[in-house]
Design an enzyme around this catalytic site. Structure first.
Site, mmCIF file in Angstrom:
data_model
loop_
_atom_site.group_PDB
_atom_site.id
_atom_site.type_symbol
_atom_site.label_atom_id
_atom_site.label_comp_id
_atom_site.label_asym_id
_atom_site.label_seq_id
_atom_site.Cartn_x
_atom_site.Cartn_y
_atom_site.Cartn_z
ATOM 1 N N GLY A 72 0.818 -1.214 0.000
ATOM 2 C CA GLY A 72 0.000 0.000 0.000
ATOM 3 C C GLY A 72 0.851 1.264 0.000
ATOM 4 N N THR A 73 1.954 1.222 0.736
ATOM 5 C CA THR A 73 2.833 2.390 0.812
ATOM 6 C C THR A 73 3.356 2.745 -0.574
ATOM 7 O OG1 THR A 73 3.452 1.845 3.066
ATOM 8 C CG2 THR A 73 4.996 3.234 1.835
ATOM 9 N N ASN A 139 -7.547 4.436 8.995
ATOM 10 C CA ASN A 139 -7.014 3.240 9.641
ATOM 11 C C ASN A 139 -7.129 3.263 11.160
ATOM 12 O OD1 ASN A 139 -5.123 5.314 8.662
ATOM 13 N ND2 ASN A 139 -3.626 4.295 9.937
ATOM 14 N N GLN A 167 -7.612 0.442 3.798
ATOM 15 C CA GLN A 167 -8.417 -0.092 4.910
ATOM 16 C C GLN A 167 -9.848 -0.402 4.500
ATOM 17 O OE1 GLN A 167 -7.446 -1.185 7.762
ATOM 18 N NE2 GLN A 167 -5.379 -0.353 7.881
ATOM 19 N N SER A 187 -3.873 -2.885 -0.539
ATOM 20 C CA SER A 187 -2.767 -3.683 -0.013
ATOM 21 C C SER A 187 -3.265 -5.074 0.354
ATOM 22 C CB SER A 187 -2.222 -2.981 1.228
ATOM 23 O OG SER A 187 -1.237 -3.770 1.843
ATOM 24 N N ALA A 188 -2.487 -6.103 -0.021
ATOM 25 C CA ALA A 188 -2.945 -7.492 0.160
ATOM 26 C C ALA A 188 -3.082 -7.901 1.622
ATOM 27 C CB ALA A 188 -1.977 -8.436 -0.549
ATOM 28 N N HIS A 189 -2.152 -7.441 2.475
ATOM 29 C CA HIS A 189 -2.140 -8.008 3.828
ATOM 30 C C HIS A 189 -3.256 -7.482 4.727
ATOM 31 C CE1 HIS A 189 0.004 -4.873 6.404
ATOM 32 N NE2 HIS A 189 0.224 -4.383 5.200
ATOM 33 N N THR A 225 11.029 -7.725 -11.776
ATOM 34 C CA THR A 225 10.309 -8.988 -11.940
ATOM 35 C C THR A 225 9.149 -9.037 -10.948
ATOM 36 O OG1 THR A 225 12.327 -10.069 -12.646
ATOM 37 C CG2 THR A 225 10.562 -11.510 -11.882
ATOM 38 N N CYS A 308 2.954 2.055 14.602
ATOM 39 C CA CYS A 308 4.027 2.722 13.859
ATOM 40 C C CYS A 308 5.070 1.693 13.488
ATOM 41 C CB CYS A 308 4.674 3.788 14.707
ATOM 42 S SG CYS A 308 3.474 4.934 15.307
HETATM 43 N N1 PLP Z 1 -2.673 3.230 3.917
HETATM 44 C C1 PLP Z 1 -3.374 2.897 5.006
HETATM 45 C C2 PLP Z 1 -4.657 3.600 5.302
HETATM 46 C C3 PLP Z 1 -2.898 1.912 5.874
HETATM 47 O O1 PLP Z 1 -3.590 1.599 6.966
HETATM 48 C C4 PLP Z 1 -1.677 1.262 5.571
HETATM 49 C C5 PLP Z 1 -1.105 0.243 6.487
HETATM 50 O O2 PLP Z 1 -1.296 0.297 7.677
HETATM 51 C C6 PLP Z 1 -0.991 1.635 4.406
HETATM 52 C C7 PLP Z 1 -1.531 2.618 3.607
HETATM 53 C C8 PLP Z 1 0.304 1.002 4.018
HETATM 54 O O3 PLP Z 1 0.128 -0.261 3.454
HETATM 55 P P1 PLP Z 1 1.333 -1.324 3.442
HETATM 56 O O4 PLP Z 1 1.493 -1.807 4.857
HETATM 57 O O5 PLP Z 1 0.899 -2.399 2.504
HETATM 58 O O6 PLP Z 1 2.545 -0.616 2.941
#
Ligand code: PLP
Length: 370
Positions: A72-73, A139, A167, A187-189, A225, A308
């Site tokens: 996600g980041t 989040n 989220q 984001s997958a996790h 890749t 964090c």
């Molecule tokens: N954006 C939000 C709202 C999130 O809660 C998070 C992760 O906590 C992220 C982005 C970042 O995602 P990732 O952990 O896959 O980098």
């Protein structure tokens, strides 16, 4: 994940779904580089193509507009940097990965909802083209943001809009094309897939400059890749995820019972529409960190505001933006339920927190009497 504990930190990461783990292992076993022309390569390409279709369906976009990323980041960063806007306006409650230092911060109300009038005003003064960053759901508090309304304002100013839906995915229904945003990060996790894989979905025909160069993968939008096992696991999780709506009743009941024990308990954002699984609450003066440790000792895993990366607790910029003073912001904990949550997990949280609170209250009144 520690099986003896009640895991109530699903917004930090949610356990991998068995379907995701199976798909990940199968793809890892199969091997192959999707760029190779031989059979092994073609098989890996097929896995990625099928995954792209599943993720596209989950986020309401076209398969050709999905760019797989390392989470996600990275998806947020790809949008923020790759859209090459002249200026960025971000809601004050964005995740750190979508809140660059130079961004103009759009305020939120005390209920945790972005102030659309302020957005309109700030956009009028912004350099063009501007990029607005607005998450679909927060989040820490779970508060759902009026993204579709924001899109109308953004379009009136000829600006672009990126939506962090990390989220929201798997918790509330939405689609990129329905929302009308330019880009959307997932984001997958957070949905039962593996960590370290995500996607940026684009509106049709939107050009974006890559963050990573040096290869033509992802149609030139993300070199390197592909993480084939991760992508396969992500897609399997996207296909398996159901809504989390039934958890709202469990969450609401938990909040009612905690308030009965501690009448001064405040639930952040409870006057707004929230994700069904998230609760951010506190009693002013009762330190977040102390609560998290006490609950951990009692076998209940929660977090202090947002988790964090450093593992340290720092004051929440989200609650500060909602007008919380230091004592209230420093007392908030986040309980987030997920696909593995049972009523007994919530029971355990309510029991452990109530015991902790009453013990503290007893100590405080004994100290006052002494
Ligand atoms: N954006 C939000 C709202 C999130 O809660 C998070 C992760 O906590 C992220 C982005 C970042 O995602 P990732 O952990 O896959 O980098």
């Amino acid at each position: 994940m520690h099986s003896a504990s009640a895991y109530l930190d699903h917004n930090a990461t949610t356990p991998m779904r068995p379907e995701a783990l199976a798909a990940l292992v199968e793809a890892a076993r199969a091997g192959g580089n999707p760029s190779s022309v031989h059979g092994h390569g073609r098989n890996a390409r097929r896995i990625v193509d099928e995954a792209r279709a599943s993720v596209a369906e989950a986020v309401g976009a076209r398969p050709s507009d999905i760019v797989f990323t390392g989470g996600g980041t990275e998806a947020n960063q790809l949008a923020l940097r790759g859209l090459r806007a002249a200026g960025i306006l971000a809601s004050a409650i964005e995740h750190d990965s979508a809140l660059p230092a130079g961004a103009v911060r759009v305020p939120v109300t005390a209920d945790g909802v972005v102030d659309l009038e302020a957005l309109d005003r700030l956009l009028a003064a912004a350099p063009k083209p501007a990029l607005v960053v607005l998450m679909l759901a927060n989040n820490e508090t779970g508060v759902i943001q009026p993204v579709a309304e924001a899109v109308r304002i953004v379009r009136a100013h000829g600006a672009l809009i990126h939506c962090d839906a990390v989220q929201a995915l798997g918790k509330i229904p939405f689609g990129l094309l329905d929302l009308g945003v330019d880009t959307l990060a997932v984001s997958a996790h957070k949905i039962g897939g593996p960590q370290g894989v995500g996607a940026l979905a684009l509106r049709p025909d939107l050009a974006i400059a890559p963050l990573l160069t040096g290869g033509g993968q992802e149609s030139g939008r993300r070199a390197g890749t592909e993480n084939v096992p991760g992508i396969a696991g992500f897609a399997a999780a996207a296909r398996a995820m159901g809504g989390l709506q039934p958890l709202a009743a469990l969450r609401d009941d938990m909040e009612r019972r905690l308030k009965a024990v501690a009448p001064s308990l405040r639930v952040w954002g409870d006057a707004s529409g929230r994700l069904p699984n998230t609760s951010c609450f506190g009693v002013s003066g009762l330190k977040s960190e102390t609560q998290v440790i006490a609950l951990d000792l009692a076998g209940v895993a929660v977090s202090a505001g947002s988790a964090c990366s450093s593992g340290k607790v720092r004051q929440s910029h989200v609650l500060a933006a909602m007008g919380a003073d230091a004592a209230s912001a420093g007392s908030a904990i986040r309980v987030s339920l997920g696909w593995t949550t049972q009523a007994t997990d919530v029971e355990r949280l309510v029991g452990a927190w109530s015991e902790f609170y009453l013990r503290r209250a007893g100590q405080a009144s004994a100290a006052a009497a002494a």
